[in-house]
Every structure is written in structure tokens, then in C-alpha cells.
Design a protein around this motif. Structure first.
Motif, mmCIF file in Angstrom:
data_model
loop_
_atom_site.group_PDB
_atom_site.id
_atom_site.type_symbol
_atom_site.label_atom_id
_atom_site.label_comp_id
_atom_site.label_asym_id
_atom_site.label_seq_id
_atom_site.Cartn_x
_atom_site.Cartn_y
_atom_site.Cartn_z
ATOM 1 N N LEU A 54 109.449 -9.640 -29.681
ATOM 2 C CA LEU A 54 109.301 -10.029 -28.283
ATOM 3 C C LEU A 54 110.374 -11.007 -27.830
ATOM 4 C CD1 LEU A 54 105.426 -10.586 -27.985
ATOM 5 C CD2 LEU A 54 106.752 -8.682 -27.058
ATOM 6 N N LEU A 55 110.759 -11.938 -28.678
ATOM 7 C CA LEU A 55 111.604 -13.047 -28.255
ATOM 8 C C LEU A 55 113.076 -12.899 -28.602
ATOM 9 C CD1 LEU A 55 109.243 -16.005 -29.253
ATOM 10 C CD2 LEU A 55 109.625 -15.093 -26.948
ATOM 11 N N PHE B 278 96.842 -15.456 -35.931
ATOM 12 C CA PHE B 278 96.785 -15.758 -37.364
ATOM 13 C C PHE B 278 96.511 -17.238 -37.629
ATOM 14 C CE2 PHE B 278 101.147 -15.044 -35.852
ATOM 15 C CZ PHE B 278 101.683 -16.325 -35.949
ATOM 16 N N GLY B 279 96.133 -17.978 -36.581
ATOM 17 C CA GLY B 279 95.770 -19.378 -36.745
ATOM 18 C C GLY B 279 94.281 -19.589 -36.606
ATOM 19 N N ASP C 205 108.054 -15.287 -42.315
ATOM 20 C CA ASP C 205 109.031 -14.958 -41.271
ATOM 21 C C ASP C 205 109.206 -16.047 -40.213
ATOM 22 O OD1 ASP C 205 109.459 -12.394 -42.431
ATOM 23 O OD2 ASP C 205 107.699 -11.628 -41.373
ATOM 24 N N ALA C 206 108.485 -17.180 -40.338
ATOM 25 C CA ALA C 206 108.639 -18.240 -39.334
ATOM 26 C C ALA C 206 110.045 -18.829 -39.370
ATOM 27 C CB ALA C 206 107.593 -19.325 -39.550
ATOM 28 N N TYR C 207 110.548 -19.105 -40.564
ATOM 29 C CA TYR C 207 111.877 -19.703 -40.675
ATOM 30 C C TYR C 207 112.941 -18.763 -40.117
ATOM 31 C CZ TYR C 207 115.438 -22.812 -42.624
ATOM 32 O OH TYR C 207 116.484 -23.697 -42.777
ATOM 33 N N ILE D 61 104.194 -13.108 -37.070
ATOM 34 C CA ILE D 61 105.470 -13.689 -36.650
ATOM 35 C C ILE D 61 106.485 -12.591 -36.365
ATOM 36 C CG2 ILE D 61 107.420 -15.104 -37.395
ATOM 37 C CD1 ILE D 61 105.191 -16.903 -36.846
ATOM 38 N N SER D 62 106.429 -11.514 -37.138
ATOM 39 C CA SER D 62 107.387 -10.423 -36.927
ATOM 40 C C SER D 62 107.231 -9.814 -35.529
ATOM 41 C CB SER D 62 107.232 -9.344 -38.012
ATOM 42 O OG SER D 62 105.921 -8.809 -38.005
ATOM 43 N N GLU D 63 106.008 -9.774 -35.014
ATOM 44 C CA GLU D 63 105.809 -9.294 -33.649
ATOM 45 C C GLU D 63 106.422 -10.265 -32.642
ATOM 46 O OE1 GLU D 63 101.882 -7.578 -32.553
ATOM 47 O OE2 GLU D 63 101.361 -8.018 -34.645
#
Length: 215
Positions: A213-214, A187-188, A91-93, A207-209
Motif C-alpha cells: 500500500l505505501l 496483528f496487534g 518485514d517491519a525493518y 506488514i507485507s500488505e
């Protein structure tokens, strides 16, 4: 948190799942150079720092000649010698796409060198998302706020209009030193307890969280 004009990302362990490759490359480099092979967890603690600073923390009494040798060997191992996969996190992209669609400015502040960052931006097809990037090879290492101050100046953004996203204490302490908000990701490298010490606005596990938020 939807009102920030600028979102600044760390790279390794935040957008790219590259921690395991960094660790294995560092251990292989140490073996080749003739240094004591560090424990996995010890290597993780220097991720995010510029490489020369990290080496001094990881190997006590390391000489300047050994540092030079490690810089060369680590680069070889990471780029060619090690085949541990380094995909973007799930989900980063799509998060980057969504942020750009709402006209959010995006930047990277990383412990990578310029050559290394340019390489991963290209192979992940993400370079076009970012308005600017900063590397520790060009400026003071995290947690010094120089990279963030430079980004804010270039993009003409006030500290309260920006937020830093990172997976280590180095990222969040840098944000704190720069006077900008932060979000920690678990997660890092570092866990919730460590990240919370630097008073982030939130700590998330995916990333989904971050997307919620953003965006």
C-alpha cells in the motif's frame, strides 16, 4: 496511498511485537502492588494509552498512591523483571528502509514514555529512520490529537499529506480527531471489526500488505 509525504506509526503492536510483554508485565506489577490481577484481554484494551490514563481505566477506584506504585513496578517488570521477547514484526525493518529510500518522512506517536521509546528505538536499531517522535508522557494521551498536531507542525506537513498506522481504536480515533487518514493493522490488539469503526483507508493483516500500500 503511495503519495503520502509523512507516515506516522504507533509502536507497540504495530512495529514491535510487544503486546504479550506489556500484558505479563502489567499483571505482575498488579500482583506486587496488591491490586486485583487483570485479565489479559482487559490489559490489551489499554495498550496505546498513556500509562496513568490506562491504569485508571483498568483498575476502578485506584488511588494516586497505587498509581505511583504501579508506574514504578510496571517499569521494572517491563525493563528487567519480564523476559518475554519483543522483536520487531516480520518485514517491519524492511518497510522502514523502503519508505526512507523513497524519501518519505517517518514519525512515531506512542503511548510509551520517552525513556521507554528511546530504549526500544535503540535496541531495534530503528531510531535513525524517524524524523520525529511523540510520547504520551509528553502530551495528551490518545485519542487526543495533540501528538499528531505537534508532529504535523514540526515537519510542516498538511493533514491530507499524512497517514497514521496503528493496531488499536485509540490510534485510529486519534487520527480521525486530527483529520488525517489512517490504516489499521490486525496483528496487534484490535480486530478488523473494531478498527473499521474509525473509517480507515484500509485494514491489513501483515506488514507485507502495508508495504504494497505505501511503497
Amino acid at each position: 496511498m503511495h503519495s503520502y509525504k509523512l507516515v506516522i506509526f504507533d509502536w507497540d503492536g504495530t512495529l514491535m511485537d510487544s503486546v504479550d510483554r506489556i500484558v505479563s508485565s502489567m499483571r505482575s506489577a498488579a500482583k506486587t502492588v496488591g491490586l486485583a490481577i487483570p485479565a489479559n484481554e482487559d490489559v490489551k484494551q489499554i495498550i496505546g494509552l498513556s500509562l496513568d490514563v490506562g491504569l485508571k481505566k483498568l483498575f476502578l477506584n485506584i488511588t494516586s498512591e497505587q498509581i505511583d506504585a504501579m508506574l514504578v513496578e510496571y517499569k521494572y517488570q517491563y525493563l528487567e523483571g519480564d523476559n518475554t521477547p519483543t522483536p520487531l514484526f516480520d518485514d517491519a525493518y524492511s518497510l522502514l528502509v523502503a519508505l526512507k529510500q523513497k524519501n518519505t518522512l517517518l514519525a512515531v506517536a506512542t503511548g510509551k514514555g520517552r525513556e521507554g521509546l528511546n530504549r526500544v528505538l535503540k535496541i531495534s536499531d530503528t531510531d535513525h529512520f524517524f524524523n520525529t517522535t511523540r510520547c504520551a508522557s509528553e502530551m495528551a494521551s490518545k485519542p487526543d490529537p495533540q501528538m499528531l498536531h505537534s508532529i504535523l507542525t514540526e515537519l510542516d506537513i498538511a493533514p491530507h499529506q499524512a497517514i497514521m498506522i496503528g493496531d488499536t481504536s485509540h490510534d485510529l480515533e486519534m487520527a480521525q480527531n486530527a483529520g488525517i487518514d489512517s490504516i489499521g493493522v490486525t496483528f496487534g490488539v484490535h480486530n478488523n471489526q473494531i478498527l473499521q469503526q474509525f473509517k480507515p483507508k484500509a485494514v491489513v493483516d501483515s506488514i507485507s500488505e502495508l508495504h504494497v500500500l505505501l511503497v
